[in-house]
Design a protein around this motif. Structure first.
Motif, short mmCIF file in Angstrom:
data_model
loop_
_atom_site.label_atom_id
_atom_site.label_comp_id
_atom_site.label_asym_id
_atom_site.label_seq_id
_atom_site.Cartn_x
_atom_site.Cartn_y
_atom_site.Cartn_z
N GLU A 163 -14.12 -3.34 4.59
CA GLU A 163 -13.91 -4.51 3.72
C GLU A 163 -14.24 -5.75 4.55
O GLU A 163 -13.70 -5.92 5.64
N TYR B 58 0.81 -1.22 0.00
CA TYR B 58 0.00 0.00 0.00
C TYR B 58 0.85 1.26 0.00
O TYR B 58 0.39 2.33 -0.42
N HIS C 284 -5.41 -5.68 8.48
CA HIS C 284 -5.49 -5.81 7.03
C HIS C 284 -4.30 -6.59 6.45
O HIS C 284 -3.49 -6.04 5.73
N GLU D 3 -3.44 -8.38 3.85
CA GLU D 3 -4.04 -8.67 2.54
C GLU D 3 -3.09 -9.40 1.58
O GLU D 3 -3.53 -10.15 0.72
N ASN E 284 -10.53 -8.56 4.43
CA ASN E 284 -9.85 -8.60 3.12
C ASN E 284 -8.44 -9.20 3.26
O ASN E 284 -7.51 -8.79 2.59
FE LIG Z 1 -7.51 -4.06 0.85
#
Ligand SMILES: [Fe+2]
Length: 734
Positions: free
Chosen positions: A633, A368, A490, A492, A518
């Motif tokens: 999410e 991210y 998160h 992910e 997620n």
């Molecule tokens: Fe995500």
């Protein structure tokens, strides 16, 4: 980068044209007793103060759970000399030495420009004995050759995203220059081919040359970056005998470029351009570059690729052996700027491990990181100022490069992310967004994951911290010593090696608590050669801001098929019982207990919440992330994808809201195959494994924000603590 120039010329909303004081570390984590290096840039070479802190709660919200840091003194503390270091985005290839004998030259390549109208962009730059040869895309998009005072160009611009054979001929003895541009697939009515030629008195081009591909070195700066693909750049004699020819079908997993010519003048790549890209000869019959590398001879260069900033080390910390495992940061500050550079400390080698470990999702942080969203940057500023939180964001500092959630300037998706740069949205004392709920914190990443640290600390639960990078590096061995692994908000992105590590951990009786949403969704793989870089190819399905081009879904770094873990047989449902099925605005909604909560298998969850835990009763209706425990999410069960048949849903956070949509990989036709309540929800799920271990999953990204209310004494927090205490108990689950 045009945007960078704009920022430099102007003043950023933080009051500075560039980040005044920032830096990065060389590794995400270190064991107590190990060494971690810090690279720092201080604008105008200003001195700065340094101290180290350990974070128990990194949320800057004055109405939040309460920011908690512990000062950790070191001999490095105090005033330090500062030095400014710039970041230099833009990828290119570099060959340090190619011998030229003074005869004429023939330069050629096959190119697929992606911003042909953007101004001068270098294809091949040769510098030798004071002579500069520039074979490039000219200011109007046509191929151009510059040599000394001479410039010849093809009038017709190249078209975007189409292949061209381009050639430049320098006949030194005959005193002529020519340049040609030939489309491999001509179109009707548009002229995009051409020839330019001129007579000129030409210098001798002899000596040991430095050759750059896709950029030029002028006045000490790397400039005129090319955007697009290049295949097989070649330098030959006038009568077409190869001097140097770089075959990009070789060494695709590496940052080396191989010269198949007589000098073997191999070069290296800078700033991580994209490899394993389809070439001009790609037929469509193969999708895995390993089965036909000859069709993957293109490298896609971008003027905004970013790899290793390459700053010199400012100081090195030998992590004191008595530092407890946890979340740490180097806090640097002067009158002009401030930053917290996070890192994570693991227990010393051989030290007694806790029973519980928090696995910090550093793969996801890095994938991210550097998400440039200027609107979000501007939106955050007033609240960040009011809260005394960090102000700087990637949107305000584009020179540090992009996130895999961004597009390159040429519209292609960003697939590679480096940690050797300031990752300005992966900081402590920072918000990620302005929370829509007035009392919300809008935290993300380290900040919301620190709620878990805060919760564990207040509950008096001794725990260690380790990172995704440790799990990838060491495999299952990294987590095997622990009875309970906690994954938080998160997690992910994972490599296959990490998923296999989790599988092995569970096979051996391990207990896994997944307190996020997620999770375990995309495959991300690092490079063996450049482990600071991670790669994500966004293939096939998945909620994603960009998608791979046809034929480009296999990773360049390790050759595996990129995209959703589901597509390589590793659906999160198999691992944690649930999988990503809906997302929407950053809002939080309550869960409601199902009748599953009354199942004797989960009676350990009920201590202190016996009255609240009745089927239909709501909980988790407050929190610092969106105001509720189920939101943003969400993950739900689905037997088709591998939810174990013994999975027990104890609560559901159903979110029926206009903004919450399905994940596209579940949609085969225009109607969802399942009733909305079954997929537009977070399924709080528990199951026992065959080896006496267990898994508890909450399936929501705002869940950790609902741990703190009532001083970590609300139903969510109590239930989660009950689960953890049972998971810490070595008695096997039957
Ligand atoms: Fe995500």
């Amino acid at each position: 980068m045009a945007s960078l120039t704009a920022w430099r010329q102007g003043t950023s909303p933080t009051g500075a044209a560039i980040h005044q004081l920032t830096g990065y570390v060389d590794r995400w984590s270190a064991r107590a007793g190990e060494r971690i290096r810090f690279m720092i840039s201080s604008a105008a070479d200003r001195a700065y103060s340094l101290r180290f802190v350990r974070h128990l709660c990194a949320d800057p919200n004055p109405e939040g759970p309460g920011y908690r840091e512990i000062v950790m003194p070191t001999p490095l503390d105090g005033q330090r000399k500062g030095l400014f270091h710039a970041a230099h985005p833009g990828s290119y290839g570099r060959i340090e030495a190619l011998a030229l004998d003074g005869g004429g030259l023939r330069l050629s390549a096959t190119v697929w420009p992606t911003l042909p109208a953007r101004g001068r962009q270098t294809l091949i730059a040769i510098d030798v004995s004071g002579v500069a040869v520039r074979f490039e895309v000219g200011p109007h998009g046509g191929t151009q050759l510059r040599l000394g005072a001479e410039t010849i160009a093809v009038d017709a611009p190249m078209l975007n995203r189409r292949w061209y054979a381009v050639e430049a001929v320098i006949d030194t003895a005959g005193g002529t220059l020519s340049v040609t541009q030939r489309p491999l697939h001509p179109v009707g009515t548009i002229t995009d081919s051409g020839l330019g030629a001129a007579k000129a008195k030409l210098p001798k081009i002899a000596g040991t040359a430095r050759v750059l591909v896709a950029a030029a070195l002028e006045g000490g700066q790397i400039i005129a970056h090319y955007n697009g693909k290049i295949e097989r750049p070649r330098i030959a004699t006038l009568n077409d005998v190869t001097i140097g020819e770089w075959d990009f079908t070789q060494g695709i997993t590496t940052q080396r470029i191989i010269d198949v010519g007589p000098q073997a003048a191999h070069g290296h790549l800078v700033n991580l351009p994209s490899r394993a890209m389809t070439g001009s000869n790609w037929t469509g019959a193969v999708h895995d570059w390993k089965s036909a590398p000859e069709q993957y001879g293109a490298i896609h260069f971008h003027a905004d690729d970013m790899g290793d900033c390459g700053w010199p080390e400012a100081f090195t910390l030998d992590v004191p052996t008595d530092w407890p495992s946890g979340f740490y940061a180097a806090h640097i500050r002067n009158d002009a700027g401030e930053d917290y550079i996070p890192f994570f400390v693991r227990p010393a080698k051989g030290a007694r491990k806790a029973d519980v470990a928090f696995l910090v999702p550093t793969f996801s942080y890095q994938v991210y990181s550097s998400y440039q969203r200027i609107e979000r940057s501007l939106e955050i500023l007033p609240r960040a100022r009011a809260w005394g939180a960090l102000l700087e964001t990637p949107g305000l500092n584009p020179e540090y490069g992009l996130s895999t959630y961004n597009y390159h300037a040429d519209g292609s998706g960003v697939s590679i992310t480096s940690m050797l740069r300031p990752q300005l949205d992966t900081r402590v004392r920072q918000m990620s967004l302005v929370d829509p709920v007035p009392t919300g914190s809008g935290t993300g990443r380290v900040n919301c994951d620190s709620y878990v640290v805060d919760w564990l600390d207040r509950a008096g639960i001794v725990h260690d911290v380790l990172t995704d990078h440790d799990l990838h590096e060491e495999g299952a061995a990294a987590i095997e010593p622990y009875r309970v692994i906690i994954c938080a908000q998160h997690p992910e992105y994972h490599s296959l090696r990490m998923i296999e590590g989790f599988e092995r951990f569970l096979d051996q009786g391990g207990r896994l608590m997944y307190l996020g949403g997620n999770g375990f969704y995309w495959r991300a793989e690092p490079s063996a050669e450049t482990p600071h870089a991670l790669e994500v190819r966004r293939a096939e399905g998945g909620i994603r801001v960009w998608a791979t081009e046809p034929g480009e879904s296999y990773n360049q770094f390790e050759g595996g098929y990129g995209g959703l873990l589901r597509r390589v047989g590793k659906a999160s449902h198999k691992l944690v019982g649930i999988g990503f099925s809906t997302q929407g605005r950053h809002l939080g909604f309550p869960y409601a207990f199902t009748k599953g909560i009354k199942n004797p298998r989960v009676s350990f969850m009920l201590k202190g919440i016996e009255d609240a835990a009745t089927p239909g009763a709501k909980f988790g209706d407050s929190g610092f992330m969106g105001g509720g425990a189920a939101g943003f999410e969400l993950d739900s069960t689905d037997a088709r994808y591998g939810t174990p048949p013994n999975a027990l849903v104890v609560a559901k956070g159903i979110v029926i809201h206009d903004d919450y949509g399905w994940v596209n990989e579940d949609m085969l036709i225009h109607r969802h195959p399942r009733p909305r309540e079954d997929w537009s929800c977070a399924d709080m799920t528990f199951f026992e494994t065959a080896s006496g271990g267990a898994v508890f999953s909450v399936g929501s990204m705002t869940y950790v924000g609902s741990l703190p209310p009532e001083n970590y004494g609300n139903v969510c927090a109590k239930l989660t603590t009950n689960v953890l205490r049972r998971f810490m108990d070595p008695a096997p689950f039957r």
